[in-house]
Design a protein around this motif. Sequence first.
Motif, PDB file in Angstrom:
ATOM      1  N   ASP A   1       0.836  -1.210   0.000  1.00  0.00           N
ATOM      2  CA  ASP A   1       0.000   0.000   0.000  1.00  0.00           C
ATOM      3  C   ASP A   1       0.869   1.258   0.000  1.00  0.00           C
ATOM      4  N   TYR A   2       1.900   1.267   0.851  1.00  0.00           N
ATOM      5  CA  TYR A   2       2.793   2.429   0.909  1.00  0.00           C
ATOM      6  C   TYR A   2       3.572   2.591  -0.392  1.00  0.00           C
ATOM      7  N   ALA A   3       4.019   1.474  -0.966  1.00  0.00           N
ATOM      8  CA  ALA A   3       4.766   1.537  -2.226  1.00  0.00           C
ATOM      9  C   ALA A   3       3.885   2.087  -3.337  1.00  0.00           C
ATOM     10  N   ARG A   4       2.655   1.624  -3.382  1.00  0.00           N
ATOM     11  CA  ARG A   4       1.712   2.084  -4.414  1.00  0.00           C
ATOM     12  C   ARG A   4       1.492   3.597  -4.305  1.00  0.00           C
ATOM     13  N   ILE A   5       1.275   4.080  -3.099  1.00  0.00           N
ATOM     14  CA  ILE A   5       1.052   5.516  -2.896  1.00  0.00           C
ATOM     15  C   ILE A   5       2.284   6.322  -3.288  1.00  0.00           C
TER      16      ILE A   5
ATOM     17  N   LYS B   1      -4.123   3.404  10.106  1.00  0.00           N
ATOM     18  CA  LYS B   1      -4.516   4.759  10.500  1.00  0.00           C
ATOM     19  C   LYS B   1      -3.399   5.749  10.196  1.00  0.00           C
ATOM     20  N   SER B   2      -2.177   5.348  10.484  1.00  0.00           N
ATOM     21  CA  SER B   2      -1.035   6.215  10.213  1.00  0.00           C
ATOM     22  C   SER B   2      -0.920   6.507   8.724  1.00  0.00           C
ATOM     23  N   LYS B   3      -1.100   5.480   7.901  1.00  0.00           N
ATOM     24  CA  LYS B   3      -1.014   5.626   6.442  1.00  0.00           C
ATOM     25  C   LYS B   3      -2.097   6.565   5.921  1.00  0.00           C
ATOM     26  N   LEU B   4      -3.321   6.359   6.358  1.00  0.00           N
ATOM     27  CA  LEU B   4      -4.438   7.171   5.881  1.00  0.00           C
ATOM     28  C   LEU B   4      -4.265   8.639   6.262  1.00  0.00           C
ATOM     29  N   LEU B   5      -3.881   8.887   7.499  1.00  0.00           N
ATOM     30  CA  LEU B   5      -3.696  10.266   7.963  1.00  0.00           C
ATOM     31  C   LEU B   5      -2.544  10.945   7.228  1.00  0.00           C
ATOM     32  N   LEU B   6      -1.469  10.208   7.001  1.00  0.00           N
ATOM     33  CA  LEU B   6      -0.331  10.766   6.283  1.00  0.00           C
ATOM     34  C   LEU B   6      -0.711  11.127   4.862  1.00  0.00           C
ATOM     35  N   LEU B   7      -1.524  10.298   4.228  1.00  0.00           N
ATOM     36  CA  LEU B   7      -1.967  10.574   2.866  1.00  0.00           C
ATOM     37  C   LEU B   7      -2.888  11.791   2.827  1.00  0.00           C
ATOM     38  N   ILE B   8      -3.789  11.886   3.791  1.00  0.00           N
ATOM     39  CA  ILE B   8      -4.702  13.028   3.855  1.00  0.00           C
ATOM     40  C   ILE B   8      -3.913  14.326   4.062  1.00  0.00           C
ATOM     41  N   ALA B   9      -2.891  14.253   4.911  1.00  0.00           N
ATOM     42  CA  ALA B   9      -2.140  15.454   5.292  1.00  0.00           C
ATOM     43  C   ALA B   9      -1.281  16.005   4.171  1.00  0.00           C
ATOM     44  N   ILE B  10      -0.882  15.173   3.213  1.00  0.00           N
ATOM     45  CA  ILE B  10       0.092  15.632   2.229  1.00  0.00           C
ATOM     46  C   ILE B  10      -0.438  16.749   1.340  1.00  0.00           C
ATOM     47  N   PHE B  11      -1.740  16.818   1.160  1.00  0.00           N
ATOM     48  CA  PHE B  11      -2.300  17.847   0.283  1.00  0.00           C
ATOM     49  C   PHE B  11      -2.396  19.210   0.970  1.00  0.00           C
ATOM     50  N   PRO B  12      -2.997  19.303   2.162  1.00  0.00           N
ATOM     51  CA  PRO B  12      -3.026  20.632   2.815  1.00  0.00           C
ATOM     52  C   PRO B  12      -1.644  21.116   3.253  1.00  0.00           C
ATOM     53  N   THR B  13      -0.701  20.211   3.524  1.00  0.00           N
ATOM     54  CA  THR B  13       0.615  20.670   3.972  1.00  0.00           C
ATOM     55  C   THR B  13       1.416  21.310   2.834  1.00  0.00           C
TER      56      THR B  13
ATOM     57  N   PHE C   1      -0.763  19.223  11.708  1.00  0.00           N
ATOM     58  CA  PHE C   1      -1.233  18.571  12.927  1.00  0.00           C
ATOM     59  C   PHE C   1      -1.686  17.141  12.646  1.00  0.00           C
ATOM     60  N   ILE C   2      -2.304  16.939  11.488  1.00  0.00           N
ATOM     61  CA  ILE C   2      -2.706  15.579  11.088  1.00  0.00           C
ATOM     62  C   ILE C   2      -1.472  14.686  10.957  1.00  0.00           C
ATOM     63  N   GLN C   3      -0.362  15.260  10.467  1.00  0.00           N
ATOM     64  CA  GLN C   3       0.883  14.490  10.375  1.00  0.00           C
ATOM     65  C   GLN C   3       1.364  14.057  11.760  1.00  0.00           C
ATOM     66  N   ILE C   4       1.195  14.932  12.748  1.00  0.00           N
ATOM     67  CA  ILE C   4       1.601  14.598  14.120  1.00  0.00           C
ATOM     68  C   ILE C   4       0.765  13.429  14.636  1.00  0.00           C
ATOM     69  N   ILE C   5      -0.526  13.447  14.325  1.00  0.00           N
ATOM     70  CA  ILE C   5      -1.394  12.335  14.738  1.00  0.00           C
ATOM     71  C   ILE C   5      -0.961  11.041  14.045  1.00  0.00           C
ATOM     72  N   SER C   6      -0.597  11.165  12.763  1.00  0.00           N
ATOM     73  CA  SER C   6      -0.101   9.999  12.024  1.00  0.00           C
ATOM     74  C   SER C   6       1.157   9.442  12.686  1.00  0.00           C
ATOM     75  N   LEU C   7       2.032  10.343  13.136  1.00  0.00           N
ATOM     76  CA  LEU C   7       3.247   9.915  13.832  1.00  0.00           C
ATOM     77  C   LEU C   7       2.895   9.182  15.121  1.00  0.00           C
ATOM     78  N   TYR C   8       1.868   9.656  15.822  1.00  0.00           N
ATOM     79  CA  TYR C   8       1.431   9.003  17.065  1.00  0.00           C
ATOM     80  C   TYR C   8       1.066   7.549  16.797  1.00  0.00           C
ATOM     81  N   TYR C   9       0.318   7.307  15.722  1.00  0.00           N
ATOM     82  CA  TYR C   9      -0.083   5.927  15.412  1.00  0.00           C
ATOM     83  C   TYR C   9       1.115   5.090  14.974  1.00  0.00           C
ATOM     84  N   PHE C  10       2.074   5.722  14.295  1.00  0.00           N
ATOM     85  CA  PHE C  10       3.274   4.975  13.902  1.00  0.00           C
ATOM     86  C   PHE C  10       4.069   4.561  15.139  1.00  0.00           C
ATOM     87  N   ILE C  11       4.102   5.433  16.136  1.00  0.00           N
ATOM     88  CA  ILE C  11       4.788   5.096  17.392  1.00  0.00           C
ATOM     89  C   ILE C  11       4.106   3.904  18.052  1.00  0.00           C
ATOM     90  N   GLN C  12       2.770   3.828  17.906  1.00  0.00           N
ATOM     91  CA  GLN C  12       2.043   2.670  18.441  1.00  0.00           C
ATOM     92  C   GLN C  12       2.458   1.386  17.736  1.00  0.00           C
TER      93      GLN C  12
END
Length: 394
Positions: free
Chosen positions: A129-133, A204-216, A239-250
């Motif tokens: 999924d990450y490679a495709r994106i 969750k981390s992947k989805l949030l990171l993808l969403i964040a890339i456009f507004p950032t 801020f969405i990227q920070i939340i994505s980082l939180y899930y990656f830490i999980q």
Amino acid sequence: MRKLFKVPFIFFFIAACIGLLLRWHFVSPLPWLKFPYWLHAHSHVMFLGWVFNTLFLAYVSNYSLTDKRYNSVFIIMQCLLSGMLISFPLQGYGVVSIILSTLHTICVAVFCLWILRDFKKKEASVSIDYARISLILFLISSLGPFTLGPLMANGFGQSKWYYFAVYYYLHFQYNGVFIFGLFSLFYHVLEERGIQFNHVAAEKSKLLLLIAIFPTYILSTLWADPGLLFNVIGFVGAFIQIISLYYFIQVIRPLHFRTINRQTKILLILSFSSLVLKLILQLVSAHPHIAHLAFDVRSFVIAYLHLVLIGVVTFFLLAWYIEKGIVMFRSPTAIYLIVVGFVGSELVMILSGTSLLQSFSFPSPAVSLFLFSIAIMFGISIFLKNAFWKLKDA
């Protein structure tokens, strides 16, 4: 296929040599050197020759894509890159450079279509999924350079639109292609070794990171004062990227890294620390004053770009090369040289943008950066030697 992994290291070394030349230009100006032209060559070799070549080969190798057409398109891409290595220093974004970069992008598009189709035949996984994106975002990012020629031809060479196009490309490369590519390689190692991880948090981390890339992307335009609303949009994206980082830490918190060697661990810690710092800097850059400061002080811009390209991306890729057994070391000298050169360069660039550098008894910023760049180049040279002499055959 593994023999081809020598190629990214060759381009990595060439990019380092060009970077060293550019550093020397500030110490003792070279009349024949057109700085913007050579800078384009440096960035293209780093992006395409080092990072994307590694991702290309990693994707093909990781998922056992043995079709000979991948080898063929890879070889064509290297010929085009070699051409760009000559054309950019001579003419910048001239006709030849634009043609070569366009043909390279077409090759990448063909590669994307092939591999995306082959991915459908594979069992679904987080790494795929990450490679495709990452591949899709590469195609999106390529729209930026294609607009530079028309903009320059119509007299907009130094306008805000020119810089919007440049930062558009940089944003989707740095925050899209590179970051998603690294996560793909990371998760593939876990999947390959049967290491269990929190798939829900990873998704969750992947989805949030993808969403964040456009507004950032808005964060790269705030210096043009588009309006307070855009600052808010950029802040929300960061801020969405920070939340994505939180899930990656999980995801990584329960994992045990006792099996990896010390060199790999050092590089991964540095890469993750650089990633955290990158996300924090993006968050604070939503403030209008910080946005202007980041754009007006060139050394801050370069320090940030190097933080991502070397601190986040290169340190991780080097760790991946070592952990996969593609490059082996008995001595950590190469890593120490690159780390010292990187940290030293970052500090000099940050301090040179303030009045604090005068408080230290360092040589001039230009000389200091040149000396630290020598350390980086020597470290890369050792990696290059190991890539040629200790590369495992597939």
